[in-house]
Design an enzyme around this catalytic site. Structure first.
Site, PDB file in Angstrom:
ATOM      1  N   ASP A   1      69.309  29.389   2.208  1.00  0.00           N
ATOM      2  CA  ASP A   1      68.758  28.166   1.598  1.00  0.00           C
ATOM      3  C   ASP A   1      69.686  27.463   0.608  1.00  0.00           C
ATOM      4  OD1 ASP A   1      66.494  28.612   3.037  1.00  0.00           O
ATOM      5  OD2 ASP A   1      65.315  29.398   1.370  1.00  0.00           O
TER       6      ASP A   1
ATOM      7  N   ARG B   1      61.774  26.369   2.765  1.00  0.00           N
ATOM      8  CA  ARG B   1      60.407  26.033   2.331  1.00  0.00           C
ATOM      9  C   ARG B   1      60.383  25.433   0.932  1.00  0.00           C
ATOM     10  NH1 ARG B   1      58.425  32.186   2.752  1.00  0.00           N
ATOM     11  NH2 ARG B   1      60.042  33.067   1.450  1.00  0.00           N
TER      12      ARG B   1
ATOM     13  N   GLY C   1      64.944  37.381   2.653  1.00  0.00           N
ATOM     14  CA  GLY C   1      65.380  36.928   3.988  1.00  0.00           C
ATOM     15  C   GLY C   1      66.840  37.283   4.222  1.00  0.00           C
TER      16      GLY C   1
HETATM   17  O1  F6P Z   1      64.665  32.218   2.155  1.00  0.00           O
HETATM   18  C1  F6P Z   1      65.224  32.132   3.401  1.00  0.00           C
HETATM   19  C2  F6P Z   1      64.211  31.665   4.427  1.00  0.00           C
HETATM   20  O2  F6P Z   1      64.823  31.686   5.691  1.00  0.00           O
HETATM   21  C3  F6P Z   1      63.575  30.298   4.160  1.00  0.00           C
HETATM   22  O3  F6P Z   1      64.365  29.217   4.553  1.00  0.00           O
HETATM   23  C4  F6P Z   1      62.316  30.406   4.963  1.00  0.00           C
HETATM   24  O4  F6P Z   1      61.346  29.514   4.472  1.00  0.00           O
HETATM   25  C5  F6P Z   1      61.921  31.840   4.765  1.00  0.00           C
HETATM   26  O5  F6P Z   1      63.101  32.544   4.460  1.00  0.00           O
HETATM   27  C6  F6P Z   1      61.221  32.487   5.921  1.00  0.00           C
HETATM   28  O6  F6P Z   1      60.918  33.796   5.580  1.00  0.00           O
HETATM   29  P1  F6P Z   1      60.352  34.896   6.565  1.00  0.00           P
HETATM   30  O7  F6P Z   1      61.446  35.271   7.520  1.00  0.00           O
HETATM   31  O8  F6P Z   1      59.971  36.031   5.691  1.00  0.00           O
HETATM   32  O9  F6P Z   1      59.200  34.280   7.279  1.00  0.00           O
END
Ligand code: F6P
Length: 327
Positions: free
Chosen positions: A132, A176, A15
């Site tokens: 996170d 998450r 992310g």
């Molecule tokens: O790890 C960073 C994060 O933003 C988490 O907080 C979140 O659960 C996840 O990535 C969402 O990921 P994606 O953008 O791949 O759906």
């Protein structure tokens, strides 16, 4: 220890997080400062596998420190989880004569690097980039401060409308597996309650808190819910409360990816700059398979093994603060 590193590559993976650009800029400029050549890998490990690798010069990173996202783009690579994918990545690194890699990302990024280094002899070093803030070995990760400020600003806005309508809001924030964003933004936003994955949600306790607030005629109430909270997220919790308390006028707001974008805060720009320089200097000092972190304002290196195995622990005493402050 002197090294033979002449050319390094930098990539962002997982992310994206505000401050990644500041770190890329610092890696590039610190490499040039140390007479190294530097390449950018597009879309994280996907770019290593596909050979999407481009030379970077000082001007390539001009005017990016203030920009959110990552100029190198990012991805969560499934192929890098395979032996074949990692072999392809290694072949491309050899083809481009790259001697070391700086990878900016989170848990998944460092697990990938660790696995890669079990199979191939090419130094990787990590910079923690994730909103996170859940990585062991650093007090703060890149993007956390900016994401928090975005979340708090959003909660403040929700508070205005909640207050006008005497409403109860469930606001879902990202995380998450970790509740750091929920905990900090909830405290800063004056939340009545905060639900996080690290502690089991006590629905009865939540109902008691909300009913107490209602009885003392609070004009608005906000419950901040981390995405990964165990009873199923903001909508589910709101449903449970509604089923029991019909007198609440309830709304749900999911903040989502708004928290991942935007211009990085001063703290994230400085953190990215500091970590980027430390990563290059550590590589030159012969370090490998470690993540650069900042603990008590000092640069600290933590092995990938430790960084991915342990989580940064949330201070559950801070949850007590919420109870006190919302009384
Ligand atoms: O790890 C960073 C994060 O933003 C988490 O907080 C979140 O659960 C996840 O990535 C969402 O990921 P994606 O953008 O791949 O759906």
């Amino acid at each position: 220890m002197a090294t033979n590193i002449k050319r390094i590559a930098v990539l962002t993976s997982g992310g994206d997080a505000p401050g990644m650009n500041a770190a890329i800029r610092a890696v590039v400029r610190a490499s040039i400062f140390n007479n190294l050549e530097v390449y950018g890998v597009m879309r994280g490990y996907e770019g290593l596998i596909n050979g999407d690798i481009v030379p970077l010069v000082s001007n390539s990173v001009s005017n990016i420190i203030q920009r959110g996202g990552t100029i190198l783009k990012s991805a969560r690579s499934e192929k890098f989880r395979t032996l074949e994918g990692r072999q392809q990545a290694f072949d491309n690194l050899k083809k481009f004569e790259i001697d070391a890699v700086v990878c900016i990302g989170g848990d998944g990024t460092f697990s990938g690097a660790l696995q890669f280094n079990k199979e191939h002899d090419l130094p990787f070093i990590g910079i923690p980039g994730t909103i996170d803030c859940d990585l062991y070995g650093t007090d703060y990760t890149l993007g956390f401060d900016t994401a928090l400020n975005t979340a708090v600003e959003s909660i403040d806005r929700i508070r205005d409308t909640a207050d006008s309508h005497d409403r109860l809001f469930f606001v879902e924030v990202m995380g998450r597996d970790a509740g750091f964003i929920a905990l900090y933004s909830g405290i800063a936003g004056g939340a009545e309650s905060i639900l996080i994955p690290e502690s089991i949600t006590d629905t009865d306790q939540l109902m008691t808190t909300l009913e107490k607030g209602y009885q003392r005629k609070k004009s608005s109430m906000i419950v901040v819910v981390a995405e990964g909270e165990d009873s199923g997220g903001a909508y589910k919790v709101a449903e449970k409360v509604k089923a029991k308390f019909d007198h609440f006028d309830i709304r749900v707001s999911i903040l989502g990816h708004i928290q991942r974008g935007g211009s990085p805060s001063c703290a994230d720009r400085v953190l990215g700059s500091r970590m980027g320089i430390a990563a290059v200097e550590s590589l030159l000092a012969g370090k490998r398979e470690v993540m650069v972190g900042i603990i008590n304002n000092e640069v600290v290196l933590t092995s990938f093994k430790k960084a991915v195995k342990h989580n940064q622990e949330i201070d559950l005493n801070m949850m007590r603060m919420v109870e006190i402050l919302s009384a």
